[in-house]
Structure formats: structure tokens, C-alpha cells
Design an enzyme around this catalytic site. Structure first.
Site, PDB file in Angstrom:
ATOM      1  N   PRO A 198       0.784  -1.243   0.000  1.00 24.91           N
ATOM      2  CA  PRO A 198       0.000   0.000   0.000  1.00 24.91           C
ATOM      3  C   PRO A 198       0.815   1.292   0.000  1.00 24.91           C
ATOM      4  O   PRO A 198       0.809   2.052   0.976  1.00 24.91           O
ATOM      5  CB  PRO A 198      -0.830  -0.145   1.283  1.00 24.91           C
ATOM      6  CG  PRO A 198       0.064  -0.930   2.190  1.00 24.91           C
ATOM      7  CD  PRO A 198       0.763  -1.922   1.292  1.00 24.91           C
ATOM      8  N   CYS A 199       1.458   1.582  -1.117  1.00 26.28           N
ATOM      9  CA  CYS A 199       2.253   2.811  -1.218  1.00 26.28           C
ATOM     10  C   CYS A 199       1.387   4.062  -1.120  1.00 26.28           C
ATOM     11  O   CYS A 199       1.909   5.143  -0.844  1.00 26.28           O
ATOM     12  CB  CYS A 199       3.099   2.808  -2.487  1.00 26.28           C
ATOM     13  SG  CYS A 199       2.176   2.470  -3.991  1.00 26.28           S
ATOM     14  N   HIS A 200       0.066   3.920  -1.288  1.00 21.68           N
ATOM     15  CA  HIS A 200      -0.821   5.078  -1.094  1.00 21.68           C
ATOM     16  C   HIS A 200      -0.813   5.551   0.357  1.00 21.68           C
ATOM     17  O   HIS A 200      -1.211   6.670   0.638  1.00 21.68           O
ATOM     18  CB  HIS A 200      -2.251   4.742  -1.546  1.00 21.68           C
ATOM     19  CG  HIS A 200      -2.885   3.606  -0.819  1.00 21.68           C
ATOM     20  ND1 HIS A 200      -2.652   2.292  -1.163  1.00 21.68           N
ATOM     21  CD2 HIS A 200      -3.722   3.581   0.254  1.00 21.68           C
ATOM     22  CE1 HIS A 200      -3.335   1.507  -0.345  1.00 21.68           C
ATOM     23  NE2 HIS A 200      -3.990   2.266   0.525  1.00 21.68           N
TER      24      HIS A 200
END
Length: 151
Positions: free
Chosen positions: A115-117
Site C-alpha cells: 500500500p504505497c498510497h
């Protein structure tokens, strides 16, 4: 490599399986809809996430790239649902410059699942390499109840 697609509120997603692990997630429609137990499980888990019924993923992932990219992806994967970290926090954890973490974050081949968001700049919202850019990042953070962090 096998591929399959799923429509979500965050766009149409393409999952790629390679050698018994998910190796990529991108935006668009797959040219073909391959089937495997792993792709079926991954599609189901992404669908549950999109419907608000799943907060984490239990899938084998394979990050192609450098040891550094894999280390950053492991750090990102450890960020819990609904929470965020800054590039600087991850950088301090790994003993590297924040800019290097930002570059690796942008090279994440499996966004959402890794989850780089959930990674933010020191002063708040930053870019997102997925389709729709920052708007998609905001939608994912809102979905996870982390949108209050954007104000």
C-alpha cells in the site's frame, strides 16, 4: 505469466501472477482473463477490500527489483490499514535518504497490495504512480478512513 482483471471504485485493475506469486498490479483491462487458484484468491481479496470487507491481504507477492526496493516494499507493507507513514519515517527505519524511499515507492510493482498510497510527504499529500495519480491516492485513503490526515 497469467493475468486477470477486476473493476473497482479505484479503476479497473490488472493482476499478474508469475511463478506462484502476484508480481504486478496495474490499471486497465487485461488482454486475457487467465485463471488460477492464486488469481481467483487475489481477485476475491481485492473485491472484498473494495467493498470494505477486508483490511489486509494474504497473498504471496514477488517484488522484482533490487534488495533496496524489496526492503522499502516490506516497510510499506507493514503500514496498517487506515494509517500512514512519511517517506522520512521509512527512511529513518532503513537508514537511507527520504528521496531514495520516494523513488522506490514510485517503483512499487504491486500498489494497493503493497500500500504505497499510505506513504505521505513530510508536509502531507504527495504523488501516486497509479492511474489517476493523486486523486486515486486520496480515494484509497478515504476508503481506509485515513482522509482526515489530508486536511
Amino acid at each position: 505469466m497469467k493475468q486477470a482483471s477486476l473493476s473497482t471504485p479505484f479503476g479497473d485493475l490488472i493482476l499478474t501472477e508469475d511463478g506462484g506469486a502476484i508480481a504486478a498490479l496495474g490499471w486497465g483491462r487485461a488482454a486475457r482473463q487467465d485463471r488460477s487458484d492464486l488469481l481467483e484468491t487475489a481477485l476475491a481479496q481485492l473485491g472484498e477490500y473494495a467493498q470494505g470487507r477486508r483490511r489486509s491481504f494474504d497473498l504471496p507477492l514477488r517484488v522484482a527489483g533490487s534488495d533496496f526496493l524489496r526492503a522499502v516494499c516490506r516497510a510499506i507493507a507493514a503500514i496498517p490499514f487506515g494509517e500512514t507513514r512519511t517517506y522520512g519515517e521509512i527512511a529513518r527505519e532503513l537508514g537511507v535518504p527520504a528521496q531514495a524511499v520516494g523513488g522506490a515507492c514510485g517503483g512499487n510493482p504491486i500498489p494497493i497490495l503493497i500500500p504505497c498510497h499510505r506513504v505521505m510527504g513530510a508536509r502531507g499529500l504527495t504523488g501516486f504512480s497509479g492511474a489517476g495519480g493523486v486523486e486515486t491516492k486520496v480515494a484509497l485513503l478515504r476508503h481506509e478512513g485515513a482522509a482526515g490526515l489530508l486536511i
